[in-house]
Write a protein that holds these residues in place. Structure first.
Motif, PDB file in Angstrom:
ATOM      1  N   UNK A 111       0.835  -1.212   0.000  1.00  0.00           N
ATOM      2  CA  UNK A 111       0.000   0.000   0.000  1.00  0.00           C
ATOM      3  C   UNK A 111       0.862   1.252   0.000  1.00  0.00           C
ATOM      4  N   UNK A 112       1.954   1.237   0.777  1.00  0.00           N
ATOM      5  CA  UNK A 112       2.831   2.404   0.824  1.00  0.00           C
ATOM      6  C   UNK A 112       3.559   2.598  -0.507  1.00  0.00           C
ATOM      7  N   UNK A 113       4.065   1.516  -1.090  1.00  0.00           N
ATOM      8  CA  UNK A 113       4.764   1.631  -2.371  1.00  0.00           C
ATOM      9  C   UNK A 113       3.837   2.174  -3.453  1.00  0.00           C
ATOM     10  N   UNK A 114       2.568   1.727  -3.434  1.00  0.00           N
ATOM     11  CA  UNK A 114       1.638   2.236  -4.442  1.00  0.00           C
ATOM     12  C   UNK A 114       1.357   3.715  -4.227  1.00  0.00           C
ATOM     13  N   UNK A 115       1.137   4.124  -2.968  1.00  0.00           N
ATOM     14  CA  UNK A 115       0.881   5.531  -2.683  1.00  0.00           C
ATOM     15  C   UNK A 115       2.029   6.409  -3.163  1.00  0.00           C
ATOM     16  N   UNK A 116       3.254   5.896  -3.051  1.00  0.00           N
ATOM     17  CA  UNK A 116       4.437   6.666  -3.427  1.00  0.00           C
ATOM     18  C   UNK A 116       4.760   6.561  -4.918  1.00  0.00           C
ATOM     19  N   UNK A 117       3.889   5.841  -5.685  1.00  0.00           N
ATOM     20  CA  UNK A 117       4.081   5.739  -7.123  1.00  0.00           C
ATOM     21  C   UNK A 117       5.073   4.690  -7.559  1.00  0.00           C
ATOM     22  N   UNK A 118       5.413   3.761  -6.660  1.00  0.00           N
ATOM     23  CA  UNK A 118       6.439   2.757  -6.962  1.00  0.00           C
ATOM     24  C   UNK A 118       5.862   1.403  -7.346  1.00  0.00           C
ATOM     25  N   UNK A 119       4.533   1.270  -7.409  1.00  0.00           N
ATOM     26  CA  UNK A 119       3.911  -0.028  -7.658  1.00  0.00           C
ATOM     27  C   UNK A 119       2.641   0.187  -8.461  1.00  0.00           C
ATOM     28  N   UNK A 120       2.390  -0.693  -9.427  1.00  0.00           N
ATOM     29  CA  UNK A 120       1.165  -0.624 -10.228  1.00  0.00           C
ATOM     30  C   UNK A 120       0.521  -2.009 -10.263  1.00  0.00           C
ATOM     31  N   UNK A 121      -0.742  -2.126 -10.660  1.00  0.00           N
ATOM     32  CA  UNK A 121      -1.407  -3.428 -10.703  1.00  0.00           C
ATOM     33  C   UNK A 121      -0.590  -4.454 -11.493  1.00  0.00           C
ATOM     34  N   UNK A 122      -0.462  -5.649 -10.900  1.00  0.00           N
ATOM     35  CA  UNK A 122       0.329  -6.719 -11.496  1.00  0.00           C
ATOM     36  C   UNK A 122       1.743  -6.798 -10.963  1.00  0.00           C
ATOM     37  N   UNK A 123       2.237  -5.724 -10.335  1.00  0.00           N
ATOM     38  CA  UNK A 123       3.586  -5.730  -9.771  1.00  0.00           C
ATOM     39  C   UNK A 123       3.616  -6.533  -8.467  1.00  0.00           C
ATOM     40  N   UNK A 124       4.797  -7.031  -8.116  1.00  0.00           N
ATOM     41  CA  UNK A 124       4.934  -7.833  -6.905  1.00  0.00           C
ATOM     42  C   UNK A 124       6.173  -7.424  -6.125  1.00  0.00           C
ATOM     43  N   UNK A 125       6.116  -7.654  -4.813  1.00  0.00           N
ATOM     44  CA  UNK A 125       7.228  -7.398  -3.906  1.00  0.00           C
ATOM     45  C   UNK A 125       7.507  -8.657  -3.107  1.00  0.00           C
ATOM     46  N   UNK A 126       8.747  -9.138  -3.167  1.00  0.00           N
ATOM     47  CA  UNK A 126       9.182 -10.248  -2.318  1.00  0.00           C
ATOM     48  C   UNK A 126       9.837  -9.661  -1.080  1.00  0.00           C
ATOM     49  N   UNK A 127       9.265  -9.934   0.088  1.00  0.00           N
ATOM     50  CA  UNK A 127       9.851  -9.473   1.343  1.00  0.00           C
ATOM     51  C   UNK A 127      10.702 -10.600   1.927  1.00  0.00           C
ATOM     52  N   UNK A 128      11.886 -10.243   2.433  1.00  0.00           N
ATOM     53  CA  UNK A 128      12.875 -11.215   2.905  1.00  0.00           C
ATOM     54  C   UNK A 128      13.144 -10.947   4.383  1.00  0.00           C
ATOM     55  N   UNK A 129      12.964 -11.977   5.213  1.00  0.00           N
ATOM     56  CA  UNK A 129      13.032 -11.817   6.667  1.00  0.00           C
ATOM     57  C   UNK A 129      14.470 -11.863   7.183  1.00  0.00           C
ATOM     58  N   UNK A 130      14.616 -11.653   8.486  1.00  0.00           N
ATOM     59  CA  UNK A 130      15.923 -11.771   9.136  1.00  0.00           C
ATOM     60  C   UNK A 130      16.521 -13.155   8.946  1.00  0.00           C
ATOM     61  N   UNK A 131      15.673 -14.165   8.759  1.00  0.00           N
ATOM     62  CA  UNK A 131      16.130 -15.549   8.565  1.00  0.00           C
ATOM     63  C   UNK A 131      16.117 -15.956   7.093  1.00  0.00           C
ATOM     64  N   UNK A 132      15.970 -14.972   6.219  1.00  0.00           N
ATOM     65  CA  UNK A 132      15.967 -15.184   4.765  1.00  0.00           C
ATOM     66  C   UNK A 132      14.783 -16.013   4.282  1.00  0.00           C
ATOM     67  N   UNK A 133      13.697 -16.061   5.045  1.00  0.00           N
ATOM     68  CA  UNK A 133      12.457 -16.638   4.541  1.00  0.00           C
ATOM     69  C   UNK A 133      11.690 -15.557   3.796  1.00  0.00           C
ATOM     70  N   UNK A 134      10.770 -15.967   2.894  1.00  0.00           N
ATOM     71  CA  UNK A 134      10.223 -15.003   1.949  1.00  0.00           C
ATOM     72  C   UNK A 134       8.718 -15.173   1.751  1.00  0.00           C
ATOM     73  N   UNK A 135       8.028 -14.055   1.654  1.00  0.00           N
ATOM     74  CA  UNK A 135       6.655 -13.984   1.170  1.00  0.00           C
ATOM     75  C   UNK A 135       6.649 -13.060  -0.042  1.00  0.00           C
ATOM     76  N   UNK A 136       5.692 -13.287  -0.937  1.00  0.00           N
ATOM     77  CA  UNK A 136       5.542 -12.404  -2.087  1.00  0.00           C
ATOM     78  C   UNK A 136       4.153 -11.791  -2.073  1.00  0.00           C
ATOM     79  N   UNK A 137       4.100 -10.478  -2.096  1.00  0.00           N
ATOM     80  CA  UNK A 137       2.837  -9.748  -2.198  1.00  0.00           C
ATOM     81  C   UNK A 137       2.661  -9.226  -3.615  1.00  0.00           C
ATOM     82  N   UNK A 138       1.451  -9.341  -4.133  1.00  0.00           N
ATOM     83  CA  UNK A 138       1.157  -8.876  -5.492  1.00  0.00           C
ATOM     84  C   UNK A 138      -0.002  -7.893  -5.450  1.00  0.00           C
TER      85      UNK A 138
END
Length: 343
Positions: free
Chosen positions: A264-291
């Motif tokens: 939501x923040x990336x979109x508000x700042x103009x850094x994300x558009x529909x269809x784009x995705x962000x992979x978040x990487x944790x302190x333990x290098x585990x990952x989720x992907x938000x689209x």
């Protein structure tokens, strides 16, 4: 002696204990109403499974209940140390895996879709099964929006901090990790916890937040540290991230709701558009992907529609025995929900 059954799972390192049997039917004609019954009148199950000797506060609990919505295969009630969230991405990933592994939803090779009913409402789930193993799950994130963008607050011991506030299933403070001197590596976990605790306390003392539909959902409980964004491919991004859960717990995963808040923040700042995705990487290098799927307008808020993808692993299946003569166990509320608790 009473007993009930559990399937312990984890998504990104965060353990979700799925209660699969031994619990009485709960009053309420929606999963949300059943959650409110547990919260207000029968909190013993949550306390039992998140405290010694049976559990620790870093875990979560998901109670499987029959769905009230005819479109859903099952319902689930989320329990965490701070109470009863109406939604959680990592808990949904784990619950979806559990209903497939227990046969509550028939597991089929390839990609399959079904619905679950959370306290927040109906959740669409898509699972990938390969060689009889659930290899990935994609679930709806809650509609997410930015309430406050780049506000500043004085925090004792830290000075003036810049933060934004998002709603994505709970209210999140979003802060830039590099501005606070963090690289978001495991060795920083204790310092990250102390820093987040101080910021959340300062915000709670000065501000309250209200959801455009739900109204007052309590004090802001969460903080998400954001690392720099790396472009992996056109429309695909990656960022180290970590989520703090008040009180004093850093999640092992980046969390689904934390990832939705970041979208939501990336979109508000103009850094994300529909269809784009962000992979978040944790302190333990585990990952989720938000689209990001799209947006819609709710009053003054531009609300982001999104999905969260990840994988849940089954750790074990166990039976918990409840001895009400054990001085470590408070059975008063448990008697209301567990079969044969009085025998």
């Amino acid at each position: 002696m009473a007993s009930f059954s559990l399937m312990d799972t984890h998504a990104g390192g965060d353990v979700s204990r799925i209660v699969t049997g031994g619990i009485k039917p709960l009053p309420g004609d929606t999963v949300r109403a059943q959650m409110e019954y547990l919260r207000d009148q029968a909190d013993g199950l949550r306390r039992l499974l998140l405290t010694e000797p049976h559990g620790i506060p870093e875990m979560s609990v998901d109670l499987l209940v029959p769905a009230c919505d005819p479109q859903a295969a099952a319902g689930y009630i989320i329990m965490e140390v701070m109470g009863y969230p109406i939604y959680s991405g990592s808990n949904t990933l784990c619950t979806a895996t559990a209903v497939l592994e227990t046969g509550l939803v028939e597991k089929r090779e390839g990609r399959q879709s079904f619905n679950l009913e959370a306290p927040a409402g109906l959740v669409q789930v898509e699972a990938q099964v390969e060689n009889n193993v659930v290899t990935s799950v994609t679930c709806e994130g809650l509609p997410s929006y930015i309430d406050t963008h780049r506000a500043r607050i004085e925090v004792p011991g830290l000075g003036e901090i810049t933060y934004s506030v998002a709603y994505s299933g709970g209210f999140y403070a979003l802060v830039d990790a590099s501005e606070l001197g963090f690289d978001l590596v495991l060795e920083e976990q204790d310092r990250l916890t102390a820093c987040a605790h101080a910021i959340v306390d300062a915000i709670q003392l000065q501000h309250s937040y209200s959801h455009y539909l739900l109204g007052d959902v309590g004090p802001l409980p969460f903080l998400h540290f954001m690392g720099p964004v790396e472009t992996v491919a056109p429309g695909r991004y990656r960022s180290r991230s970590t989520t703090y859960v008040h009180p004093r717990v850093i999640c092992r995963s980046t969390t689904g709701t934390g990832t939705s808040a970041r979208l939501a923040l990336m979109h508000l700042q103009g850094d994300l558009k529909p269809g784009d995705s962000l992979e978040t990487v944790s302190l333990r290098d585990t990952r989720f992907t938000g689209t990001m799927l799209g947006t819609h307008q709710q009053g003054t808020h531009q609300v982001l529609e999104n999905t969260i993808s990840g994988r849940s692993h089954v750790l074990n299946q166990t039976t918990i025995n409840i001895d009400c003569e054990d001085p470590m166990i408070d059975c008063s509320d448990l008697l209301k929900v567990i079969h044969n608790a009085g025998t």
